[in-house]
Design an enzyme around this catalytic site. Structure first.
Site, PDB file in Angstrom:
ATOM      1  N   SER A 502       0.623  -1.410   0.155  1.00 56.12           N
ATOM      2  CA  SER A 502      -0.475  -0.376  -0.058  1.00 56.12           C
ATOM      3  C   SER A 502       0.834   1.059  -0.213  1.00 56.12           C
ATOM      4  O   SER A 502       0.539   1.819  -0.626  1.00 56.12           O
ATOM      5  CB  SER A 502      -1.350  -0.539   1.311  1.00 56.12           C
ATOM      6  OG  SER A 502      -0.132   0.264   2.361  1.00 56.12           O
ATOM      7  N   LYS A 545      -6.003   4.445   8.466  1.00 59.23           N
ATOM      8  CA  LYS A 545      -5.338   5.784   7.699  1.00 59.23           C
ATOM      9  C   LYS A 545      -5.602   6.921   7.439  1.00 59.23           C
ATOM     10  O   LYS A 545      -4.512   8.063   7.996  1.00 59.23           O
ATOM     11  CB  LYS A 545      -4.753   5.387   6.423  1.00 59.23           C
ATOM     12  CG  LYS A 545      -4.194   3.705   6.189  1.00 59.23           C
ATOM     13  CD  LYS A 545      -3.933   3.051   4.770  1.00 59.23           C
ATOM     14  CE  LYS A 545      -2.624   1.789   4.924  1.00 59.23           C
ATOM     15  NZ  LYS A 545      -3.183   1.115   3.329  1.00 59.23           N
TER      16      LYS A 545
END
Length: 637
Positions: A502, A545
């Site tokens: 990611s 996140k």
């Protein structure tokens, strides 16, 4: 694309307005695929027609089995009462007899009368017993003992009932605590005058005999954790006979062997998909014995089903939670939490236990506040308390950044430095936070050195991500000739293994910034995976996140220039907290959704991709036609 505030969570208020006036509690909402498999399983008889139910976290198996029992009767269902009767030939081998369900006690009364009657006067009584209980095994036993008396029978007991059934009630028998005794039964021993022996009343049936003629559900994980039980079960299913093991320990000489019991039942194994996969892979008999898969879902898909039936499921959850009624104003928060548990805006959770816990916690707060319903404030208080309970490690980590022990910039511009977004899992806590990624370039042969990999702090998926971005750079800048620039890249102040892909988009942007000498805005953080052609791909834990970066920026005061860049493919997973949505709505924080590296570069550097790549090409062309400058110590020689 800048994401509008109304796209940062599912349309929970619109959903709440669709709740019908009346609901019917139902634990099987959203399980059409599994129900179709169960229905097919219940139509088929025989030894090779059992099923496997893939159960999900939070599924209350008892409730599901009770509902299935009402909907899907096994068409080959046939219950009997089972008895063991004294064998005139030997006391150590009692005979197994079945009689119509619910008649075992009457049979015993009739047998007592039979043996109390003189043999020559039994004709009428024998005919009545044969007429009232017309099973083949019982008829055979009557013929065997029609002329016998109590004195002719060895041992001190005539009979014992091992299973009593209800002919009308087709219960699922659940064996969720699987042991040898609970599943197969046991024969106990007794010591009389120093002699070890067994008798009829010491025969104890297990779940297989109790379910005989019906449906038996077995916890697969419990079954496989006990050595030998799986093989014993397979043998019974293949042969349709249950043989009793010898009682007692191997070193105890006590022979007692009741006649085998004929078995006729449907077995459903309950477990997760990994166990199902292992059984299919490791046992060649499994597919033959268990051809039917009932795959229960953990989520209710709004793309495949209407929302309204989901309220029947929520009514079931409320009923099982047995708490205060849920106020209409609290329903949007319940639906929001349900969507959060599923990770998608178009799905709602079917985790019954998690939702029950939420309602019970909210009810406790409502009672404390002397309310008669679960209000919106009570649910909100529960969610805030959970964040408080689980946020200690995240606060400690954020404090390190705020105190400067870990350096993360949230303003200004820097060449070759970008804020990536990661998820940290420590001691059962999971939270998102930004991480600083830096890149430097130098004269070389075009290779990209991943310092985390060199220092053995890179997992295999992260290594793959770095190799993919290396392939992208080579594809763009080194198609026809070798690059004269090499680069190093690293997660700064990272002391644990880095894994996942990611951060590959952030690493690529960081490298391109260093190659083009273009500064990156430090107020923006970025997450996303990238392929060899620069397309941005979805990542996991997008909400965590975003929240991790937002909390840091908020602690340093939002200035309107801060925000995050996420893959457009993750927009359907956005489900952010109200204070994050409010900041976005007020223009103090931004969330951008992109699908190509060009979009990310434009946001981070303020320049178009073509401009940046032209500068990189120019720099590489200059290096192709000149040798690198010699060090000073060589120039003076």
């Amino acid at each position: 694309m800048r994401v509008a505030a109304n796209h940062l969570q599912p349309p929970i208020h619109e959903w709440a307005q669709q709740r019908p006036a009346s609901v019917n509690p139902n634990p099987l909402i959203g399980q059409r695929r599994a129900l179709a498999a169960i229905e097919q399983t219940m139509r088929i008889g025989g030894r090779y027609a059992h099923g496997y139910m893939v159960t999900t976290p939070g599924l209350r198996v008892i409730d599901v089995l009770e509902e299935l029992q009402q909907r899907h009767q096994w068409v080959h269902f046939e219950r009997f009462d089972w008895l063991y009767l004294a064998n005139p030939a030997t006391a150590s081998e009692p005979l197994c007899v079945n009689v119509p369900a619910g008649t075992a006690r009457n049979v015993l009364d009739g047998m007592m009368k039979l043996f109390e009657t003189k043999p020559e006067e039994r004709t009428e009584l024998l005919e009545k017993l044969q007429s009232d209980y017309p099973t083949e095994r019982f008829q055979r036993y009557l013929q065997l003992v029609k002329d016998k008396t109590f004195e002719d029978l060895p041992g001190s007991e005539l009979a014992t009932v091992i299973v009593q059934s209800d002919a009308e009630k087709n219960d699922f028998v659940l064996c969720d605590r699987v042991t040898d005794a609970s599943l197969f039964g046991s024969i106990r021993l007794q010591s009389v005058g120093g002699t070890i022996s067994s008798e009829l009343h010491l025969i104890q049936p297990g779940a297989i005999l109790k379910a005989n003629g019906g449906v038996l559900a077995i916890d697969a994980e419990e079954l496989l954790s006990q050595p030998g039980l799986w093989r014993k079960l397979k043998y019974i299913l293949r042969t349709s006979f249950f043989h009793w093991p010898q009682p007692g320990e191997a070193n105890i000489a006590a022979y007692y062997q009741p006649e085998p019991v004929p078995i006729h039942l449907k077995v459903l194994l309950l477990g997760d998909r990994s166990i199902y996969g292992q059984l299919r892979e490791l046992d060649r008999d499994f597919d033959n014995l268990f051809p039917y898969l009932a795959d229960f879902s953990a989520y209710y898909s709004l793309t495949q089903d209407n929302l309204v039936p989901y309220f029947d499921y929520l009514a079931y959850v409320e009923r099982e939670a047995a708490t205060l009624p849920l106020a209409a104003g609290a329903l949007p928060l319940i639906l929001k939490e349900s969507s959060r548990l599923s990770d998608y805006q178009t799905e709602l959770s079917l985790d019954t236990i998690a939702l029950m816990q939420l309602l019970r916690e909210a009810a406790a707060i409502a009672r404390q506040q002397q309310q008669e319903v679960i209000s919106e404030d009570a649910v909100l208080a529960v969610l805030q308390q959970r964040q408080q309970r689980e946020g200690y490690i995240a606060e400690l980590s954020r404090r390190q950044i705020l105190e400067g022990q870990v350096y993360i910039a949230t303003d200004g511009e820097v060449v070759g430095q970008v804020n990536g977004l990661t998820v940290v899992t420590i001691g059962g806590s999971e939270f998102g936070e930004p991480t600083r990624i830096t890149a430097t370039v130098h004269y070389g042969d075009g290779d990209i050195i991943d310092i985390d990999r060199k220092s053995e702090l890179s997992g295999s998926i992260h290594t793959k991500g770095v190799m993919i971005l290396s392939a992208y750079i080579a594809n763009v800048f080194a198609r026809s000739e070798e690059m004269r620039l090499s680069a190093t890249i690293v997660f700064e102040q990272s002391y644990y293994e880095v894994d996942g892909d990611s951060a590959s988009l952030a690493e690529l942007c960081c490298l391109l910034s260093a190659l083009a000498e273009a500064p990156i805005a430090q107020g923006l953080a970025i997450t996303g995976a990238v392929d060899q052609f620069g397309a941005v791909q979805a990542i996991g834990a997008v909400n965590e996140k975003i929240t991790g970066h937002f909390e840091l920026c908020q602690a340093r005061d939002l200035d309107g220039k801060q925000g995050v860049i996420i893959p457009k493919a993750n927009m359907g997973q956005l489900n952010l907290e109200p204070h994050v949505i409010a900041a976005v709505e007020a223009g103090k924080y931004a969330i951008y959704a992109i699908d190509d590296v060009a979009d990310a570069l434009a946001l981070l550097t303020g320049e178009k991709q073509e401009q940046l790549y032209a500068r990189i090409e120019k720099r590489l062309a200059e290096l192709q036609h000149c040798e690198p400058e010699q060090p000073w110590y060589r120039r003076i020689w």
